[in-house]
Design an enzyme around this catalytic site. Structure first.
Site, PDB file in Angstrom:
ATOM      1  N   CYS A   2       0.839  -1.185   0.000  1.00  0.00           N
ATOM      2  CA  CYS A   2       0.000   0.000   0.000  1.00  0.00           C
ATOM      3  C   CYS A   2       0.878   1.241   0.000  1.00  0.00           C
ATOM      4  O   CYS A   2       1.960   1.261   0.565  1.00  0.00           O
ATOM      5  CB  CYS A   2      -0.948   0.081   1.195  1.00  0.00           C
ATOM      6  SG  CYS A   2      -1.966  -1.355   1.415  1.00  0.00           S
ATOM      7  N   ARG A  27       3.684  -0.398  -4.932  1.00  0.00           N
ATOM      8  CA  ARG A  27       3.481  -0.852  -3.556  1.00  0.00           C
ATOM      9  C   ARG A  27       2.185  -1.649  -3.398  1.00  0.00           C
ATOM     10  O   ARG A  27       1.915  -2.207  -2.322  1.00  0.00           O
ATOM     11  CB  ARG A  27       3.450   0.332  -2.601  1.00  0.00           C
ATOM     12  CG  ARG A  27       4.705   1.161  -2.610  1.00  0.00           C
ATOM     13  CD  ARG A  27       4.593   2.324  -1.663  1.00  0.00           C
ATOM     14  NE  ARG A  27       4.552   1.881  -0.298  1.00  0.00           N
ATOM     15  CZ  ARG A  27       5.611   1.677   0.456  1.00  0.00           C
ATOM     16  NH1 ARG A  27       6.804   1.901  -0.020  1.00  0.00           N
ATOM     17  NH2 ARG A  27       5.488   1.270   1.698  1.00  0.00           N
ATOM     18  N   TRP A  73      -2.736  -2.968  -1.460  1.00  0.00           N
ATOM     19  CA  TRP A  73      -2.445  -4.397  -1.583  1.00  0.00           C
ATOM     20  C   TRP A  73      -3.190  -5.033  -0.412  1.00  0.00           C
ATOM     21  O   TRP A  73      -2.819  -4.831   0.748  1.00  0.00           O
ATOM     22  CB  TRP A  73      -0.943  -4.644  -1.487  1.00  0.00           C
ATOM     23  CG  TRP A  73      -0.563  -6.081  -1.747  1.00  0.00           C
ATOM     24  CD1 TRP A  73      -0.313  -6.656  -2.947  1.00  0.00           C
ATOM     25  CD2 TRP A  73      -0.365  -7.118  -0.762  1.00  0.00           C
ATOM     26  NE1 TRP A  73       0.010  -7.979  -2.792  1.00  0.00           N
ATOM     27  CE2 TRP A  73      -0.010  -8.296  -1.452  1.00  0.00           C
ATOM     28  CE3 TRP A  73      -0.468  -7.171   0.621  1.00  0.00           C
ATOM     29  CZ2 TRP A  73       0.246  -9.498  -0.805  1.00  0.00           C
ATOM     30  CZ3 TRP A  73      -0.208  -8.373   1.276  1.00  0.00           C
ATOM     31  CH2 TRP A  73       0.146  -9.518   0.547  1.00  0.00           C
ATOM     32  N   ASN A  99      -1.512   2.464   5.546  1.00  0.00           N
ATOM     33  CA  ASN A  99      -0.652   1.393   5.034  1.00  0.00           C
ATOM     34  C   ASN A  99      -0.170   0.602   6.240  1.00  0.00           C
ATOM     35  O   ASN A  99       0.383   1.190   7.168  1.00  0.00           O
ATOM     36  CB  ASN A  99       0.538   2.029   4.285  1.00  0.00           C
ATOM     37  CG  ASN A  99       1.666   1.053   4.039  1.00  0.00           C
ATOM     38  OD1 ASN A  99       1.430  -0.141   3.893  1.00  0.00           O
ATOM     39  ND2 ASN A  99       2.888   1.541   4.003  1.00  0.00           N
ATOM     40  N   GLY A 100      -0.378  -0.714   6.245  1.00  0.00           N
ATOM     41  CA  GLY A 100       0.101  -1.523   7.370  1.00  0.00           C
ATOM     42  C   GLY A 100      -0.979  -2.488   7.832  1.00  0.00           C
ATOM     43  O   GLY A 100      -1.988  -2.688   7.148  1.00  0.00           O
ATOM     44  N   GLU A 477      16.440 -18.625  -8.555  1.00  0.00           N
ATOM     45  CA  GLU A 477      16.039 -17.264  -8.913  1.00  0.00           C
ATOM     46  C   GLU A 477      15.325 -17.245 -10.274  1.00  0.00           C
ATOM     47  O   GLU A 477      14.322 -16.553 -10.443  1.00  0.00           O
ATOM     48  CB  GLU A 477      17.276 -16.352  -8.909  1.00  0.00           C
ATOM     49  CG  GLU A 477      17.056 -14.933  -9.390  1.00  0.00           C
ATOM     50  CD  GLU A 477      15.991 -14.153  -8.634  1.00  0.00           C
ATOM     51  OE1 GLU A 477      15.525 -14.621  -7.587  1.00  0.00           O
ATOM     52  OE2 GLU A 477      15.586 -13.091  -9.127  1.00  0.00           O
ATOM     53  N   LYS A 481      11.526 -15.906 -10.858  1.00  0.00           N
ATOM     54  CA  LYS A 481      11.222 -14.861 -11.850  1.00  0.00           C
ATOM     55  C   LYS A 481      10.123 -15.339 -12.781  1.00  0.00           C
ATOM     56  O   LYS A 481       9.169 -14.633 -13.036  1.00  0.00           O
ATOM     57  CB  LYS A 481      12.508 -14.560 -12.622  1.00  0.00           C
ATOM     58  CG  LYS A 481      12.789 -13.172 -12.989  1.00  0.00           C
ATOM     59  CD  LYS A 481      13.365 -12.283 -11.930  1.00  0.00           C
ATOM     60  CE  LYS A 481      12.662 -12.324 -10.610  1.00  0.00           C
ATOM     61  NZ  LYS A 481      13.349 -11.722  -9.515  1.00  0.00           N
ATOM     62  N   GLU A 484       6.630 -15.730 -11.010  1.00  0.00           N
ATOM     63  CA  GLU A 484       5.939 -14.533 -10.505  1.00  0.00           C
ATOM     64  C   GLU A 484       5.385 -13.652 -11.617  1.00  0.00           C
ATOM     65  O   GLU A 484       4.388 -12.975 -11.408  1.00  0.00           O
ATOM     66  CB  GLU A 484       6.814 -13.722  -9.531  1.00  0.00           C
ATOM     67  CG  GLU A 484       7.909 -12.897 -10.153  1.00  0.00           C
ATOM     68  CD  GLU A 484       8.621 -11.998  -9.134  1.00  0.00           C
ATOM     69  OE1 GLU A 484       9.842 -11.910  -9.203  1.00  0.00           O
ATOM     70  OE2 GLU A 484       7.955 -11.398  -8.283  1.00  0.00           O
ATOM     71  N   HIS A 500      15.410 -37.923  -6.991  1.00  0.00           N
ATOM     72  CA  HIS A 500      14.927 -38.367  -5.682  1.00  0.00           C
ATOM     73  C   HIS A 500      13.433 -38.078  -5.506  1.00  0.00           C
ATOM     74  O   HIS A 500      12.938 -38.026  -4.386  1.00  0.00           O
ATOM     75  CB  HIS A 500      15.754 -37.713  -4.569  1.00  0.00           C
ATOM     76  CG  HIS A 500      17.192 -38.137  -4.607  1.00  0.00           C
ATOM     77  ND1 HIS A 500      17.597 -39.411  -4.288  1.00  0.00           N
ATOM     78  CD2 HIS A 500      18.316 -37.478  -4.987  1.00  0.00           C
ATOM     79  CE1 HIS A 500      18.908 -39.519  -4.437  1.00  0.00           C
ATOM     80  NE2 HIS A 500      19.371 -38.347  -4.877  1.00  0.00           N
ATOM     81  N   LYS A 595       5.594  -4.650  -4.654  1.00  0.00           N
ATOM     82  CA  LYS A 595       7.051  -4.543  -4.662  1.00  0.00           C
ATOM     83  C   LYS A 595       7.641  -4.588  -3.260  1.00  0.00           C
ATOM     84  O   LYS A 595       8.652  -5.215  -3.009  1.00  0.00           O
ATOM     85  CB  LYS A 595       7.419  -3.221  -5.345  1.00  0.00           C
ATOM     86  CG  LYS A 595       8.906  -2.960  -5.460  1.00  0.00           C
ATOM     87  CD  LYS A 595       9.500  -3.805  -6.545  1.00  0.00           C
ATOM     88  CE  LYS A 595      10.988  -3.622  -6.708  1.00  0.00           C
ATOM     89  NZ  LYS A 595      11.567  -4.781  -7.417  1.00  0.00           N
TER      90      LYS A 595
END
Ligand code: M6R
Length: 600
Positions: A2, A27, A73, A99-100, A477, A481, A484, A500, A595
């Site tokens: 947010c 955000r 968000w 925000n929070g 990584e 990428k 997402e 395995h 982000k």
């Protein structure tokens, strides 16, 4: 998560708020809203979706020179117009953006607001209803705000409007970032300086548990007890061109392309006299004193930490453990006698990492943050900071911050090695120059890499990345990428581990992307590729020149073996980018993500 903005001044606030929110969309971007105050009162506009959707809902007829805004968000309550901020109390006198996460919102609702009908599913509405209630009971707005803040547990950055106090925005923060920007005849509020660079570059940082009274020509910072606090502003050193997409279709592609320049910038930033790489002596001393380093990070930064362990152990000879931040705080392993903690975080705001920092500070252990954002929470609260110098990273998928993290970890390791009298055996500055050129060569091969993405990933639902040694970590990584931004189910595995269990998932045509940049295991990883190919996998080998074989899909220019992750990750970033593009995904703003992850 947010982003919030506020404006108080002479101009109509709507456009300033909307532009600010566009800059904060990284955000969170599932819903957004603004509240505008004029002589007739406060008007709220909100919409599910992006700021572009909100723009369509904002009426040009309503103007007001005071306003607040929010891009969300979702944490409490699904993304919807109803749950979008701003929220108002029942009488509509108070309007809030937040925000929070308010952890005790249930208790507050039960204890103080049992008779109040809520209009949303959010924790935020509890705050504004509480303030309304306390004011009805006879408190001033400032007293009510202060009382609500003292009752709240959790994280918040808040901007509050009172319909009966036209000339003020009330502001406070705890654990979530918030700045006040200063102007001539106006002031602004923002989660990130970027949002308000359009109107000012002068900002005052707010500290936890302060109340700030923002008027058009004054900013008063107060403790919760009402004592005045003096704090000098700082100049935000962000170049507008850094935060503009320019001619690029997506920030992600721009940020991938910036990586050679970022490598050179980092080297320069860490060069002292005689162009020798330097790290502040106090950081080296702290490292020297430690008997074990604990790297704490999340997501891509965690993947950088895995490679950082290799660098610190192999170059500097310091034992290192790497931990996922969200697990570590709640399941701390047995620590060594003299531990030191290294937090790796692009944003410097990741709540999972911060909860560990808070714990280890209580235990009295030293800490270093490696971050892209100077003045971020993790930077301010750790004993030491090393900056990434990557410039703002705006695409949700981290690219240049990852390679910058690797570069700074390599520099830290090389300089620590020297401080410990260990022979490196190579000149890191020179090798990093070779790396920068190799990255450039990769970003110049976009057409070839796009073709790989097309050939291997255009119709698949899943994909595996395999590698050994450092290639394994780069594969993790690469998988993150890809999943997402393209929503292809992707997993990274150590090459030897597939047999395995996971090999059961290999079917005719399943894409398996193998990295082959590590000489000592080159034959082993090629053996692993054969195992999956024999079971029908569509295999792609990305190898390093010198280790390549006929039929490899893509060959990287040679660089020092320890630095291969800096180069081998580039085709993986580009493959993900093009796979997402081919699937019409929103590359810069993938679904469900944000982000900066400021909630645990
Ligand atoms: O800001 P941080 O580096 O602390 O963020 C940690 C993760 O949320 C982040 O790396 C995330 O995994 C990336 N956006 C993935 O591309």
């Amino acid at each position: 998560m947010c982003g919030i903005v506020g404006y108080i001044g002479e101009k109509d606030s709507k456009e300033i708020l909307l532009k600010g929110l566009e800059r904060l969309e990284y955000r969170g971007y599932d819903s957004a809203g603004i509240a505008v105050r004029n002589s007739e009162g406060i008007t709220v506009f909100k919409e599910k979706g992006r700021i572009a959707d909100l723009r369509g809902a904002v009426s040009g007829d309503v103007t007001g020179n005071t306003g607040i805004g929010h891009t969300r968000w979702a944490t409490h309550g699904k993304p919807s117009k109803m749950n979008a901020h701003p929220h108002q109390n029942t009488s509509d006198r108070f309007t809030i953006v937040h925000n929070g996460v308010i952890e005790n919102y249930h208790h507050l609702q039960r204890d103080y607001l049992a008779d109040v009908a809520m209009e949303s599913d959010t924790d935020t509405e509890i705050i504004v209803q509480l303030i309304g209630k306390f004011v009805e009971e006879g408190q001033t707005t400032q007293e009510a705000f202060s009382k609500a803040l003292q009752l709240m547990k959790g994280s918040y950055a808040i901007a509050l409007l009172d319909a009966e106090e036209a000339q003020t925005i009330f502001v406070a923060k705890n654990k979530s970032p918030l700045l006040v920007g200063l102007g001539e005849g106006f002031n602004v509020v923002a989660s990130d300086a970027m949002a308000m660079l359009q109107v000012t570059d002068q900002f005052v940082e707010l500290m936890d548990k302060e109340i700030v009274i923002v008027r058009k020509d004054s900013v008063d910072i107060l403790t919760l007890a009402g004592e005045k606090v003096e704090r000098a502003p700082f100049t935000a050193e962000i170049d507008m061109s850094d935060i503009d997409k320019g001619t690029y279709p997506h920030y992600m592609l721009k940020e991938i392309d910036e990586q050679p320049a970022v490598m050179r910038k980092i080297i320069q930033a860490y060069q002292g006299e005689n162009e020798k790489l330097t790290i502040k002596p106090e950081i080296l001393d702290a490292l020297q004193t430690a008997d074990r380093l604990y790297i704490i990070a999340a997501g891509t930064s965690f993947h950088a930490g895995l490679i950082g362990k290799e660098y610190l152990e192999k170059m500097a000879g310091i034992p290192v453990e790497v931990h996922v931040a969200s697990e570590f705080g709640y399941n701390m392993p047995l620590l060594s006698e003299r531990p030191m903690f290294i937090f790796i975080s692009q944003s410097g705001e990741t709540a999972d990492s911060r909860q560990v920092l808070v714990r280890i500070k209580e235990l009295g252990f030293p800490s270093l943050t490696i971050t892209n954002v100077s003045g971020s929470t993790l930077s301010r609260e750790a004993d030491y900071t090393l900056l990434l110098h990557a410039g703002p990273e705006i695409a949700v998928a981290s690219t240049k911050a990852y390679t910058a993290q690797l570069a700074v970890l390599a520099i830290l390791s090389a300089v620590s090695a020297e401080a410990r009298g260990r022979e490196l055996g190579f000149d890191l500055v020179q090798e990093m120059g070779i790396v920068a050129n190799a990255i450039q060569a990769q970003v110049d091969m976009k057409e070839e890499i796009e073709q790989l993405a097309h050939d291997y990933l255009s119709t698949t639902r899943n994909c595996f990345f395999i590698g050994r040694l450092m290639d394994y970590f780069v594969g993790l990584e690469g998988a993150l990428k890809l999943k997402e931004i393209s929503y292809i189910q992707a997993e990274g595995f150590a090459g030897g581990e597939l047999k395995h269990g996971t090999i059961a998932l290999i079917e005719e045509g399943t894409p398996v992307i193998a990295l082959a940049t590590q000489e000592s295991v080159n034959l082993n990883i090629r053996g692993n590729v054969k195992e999956v190919a024999a079971r029908g996998a569509n295999t792609m080998i990305i190898s390093m020149k010198g280790l390549n074989e006929d039929g490899d899909s893509h060959v990287l220019p040679p660089v020092h073996e320890l630095l291969t992750p800096l180069v081998s990750v580039i085709p993986l970033q580009l493959i993900s980018y093009y796979a997402a593009l081919h699937r019409d995904c929103d590359v810069d703003k993938p679904r469900n993500l944000a982000k900066s992850v400021t909630v645990e």
